[in-house]
Write a protein that holds these residues in place. Structure first.
Motif, PDB file in Angstrom:
ATOM      1  N   GLY A  11      11.488   2.686   6.071  1.00 35.36           N
ATOM      2  CA  GLY A  11      10.682   3.850   6.615  1.00 35.36           C
ATOM      3  C   GLY A  11      10.054   4.728   5.346  1.00 35.36           C
ATOM      4  O   GLY A  11      10.038   5.901   5.491  1.00 35.36           O
ATOM      5  N   LEU A  12      10.083   3.958   4.283  1.00 34.09           N
ATOM      6  CA  LEU A  12       9.229   4.499   2.973  1.00 34.09           C
ATOM      7  C   LEU A  12       7.882   3.903   2.875  1.00 34.09           C
ATOM      8  O   LEU A  12       7.593   2.747   3.369  1.00 34.09           O
ATOM      9  CB  LEU A  12      10.310   4.198   1.940  1.00 34.09           C
ATOM     10  N   SER A  13       7.219   4.423   2.126  1.00 33.82           N
ATOM     11  CA  SER A  13       6.038   3.809   1.327  1.00 33.82           C
ATOM     12  C   SER A  13       6.295   3.073   0.347  1.00 33.82           C
ATOM     13  O   SER A  13       7.051   3.155  -0.411  1.00 33.82           O
ATOM     14  CB  SER A  13       4.972   5.044   1.238  1.00 33.82           C
ATOM     15  N   VAL A  14       5.320   2.089   0.051  1.00 37.19           N
ATOM     16  CA  VAL A  14       5.421   1.270  -1.168  1.00 37.19           C
ATOM     17  C   VAL A  14       5.394   1.957  -2.342  1.00 37.19           C
ATOM     18  O   VAL A  14       6.093   1.719  -3.392  1.00 37.19           O
ATOM     19  CB  VAL A  14       4.552   0.041  -1.045  1.00 37.19           C
ATOM     20  N   ASP A  15       4.380   2.959  -2.374  1.00 34.67           N
ATOM     21  CA  ASP A  15       4.429   4.117  -3.487  1.00 34.67           C
ATOM     22  C   ASP A  15       5.616   4.891  -3.893  1.00 34.67           C
ATOM     23  O   ASP A  15       6.066   5.036  -4.874  1.00 34.67           O
ATOM     24  CB  ASP A  15       3.330   5.014  -3.109  1.00 34.67           C
TER      25      ASP A  15
END
Length: 143
Positions: A11-15
């Motif tokens: 549940g994180l962004s790739v960034d």
């Protein structure tokens, strides 16, 4: 596993994953022959730990310190320093949980007595001048 799958998994962004790696929250991730990040189980453990500890309130700086210590070869001092970082956060969390328990008890009390208090205000039995003093009650509510 590639960055997109890891990001979705946690549940994180790739960034955010790239940022965590760039500033040292997680150790560098090995790359495949094309230069793409290839997350292995130990990398996933670091991402999970970083996300969990951030959610628990551990400052980024402490995570960076924890990760940097992991890169040092295993002296007892390094292990103790890492353990101390975790113990400090555990103590901080215990304090927050104790406070949340007190606040929860007050909220439960207010929910449980809401209709009763409303009726007493409507009947004139309670007024703004003779209402209960919650700050004096909170200790007995949460204990």
């Amino acid at each position: 596993m590639n960055s997109k799958k890891v990001a979705d998994m946690f549940g994180l962004s790739v960034d955010t994953l790239r940022y965590y790696e760039r500033i040292g929250v997680i150790p560098p991730v090995n790359r495949d022959e094309n230069g793409y990040r290839n997350y292995q189980t130990h990398d996933l453990n670091w991402v999970f730990l970083a996300k969990s500890l951030r959610s628990a309130g551990l400052p980024i700086e402490s995570l960076i310190e924890f990760t940097a210590l992991a890169g040092l070869s295993g002296t007892q001092n390094v292990a103790e320093a890492q353990k101390q970082i975790l113990n400090n956060q555990l103590q901080e969390m215990d304090k927050k949980m104790a406070e949340m328990k007190k606040i929860r008890a007050i909220l439960q009390y207010k929910v449980d007595t809401y209709d009763e208090h409303l009726d007493k205000f409507k009947s004139g039995e309670l007024t703004l001048e003779n209402v209960e003093k919650l700050w004096e009650m909170k200790h007995s509510l949460a204990d």
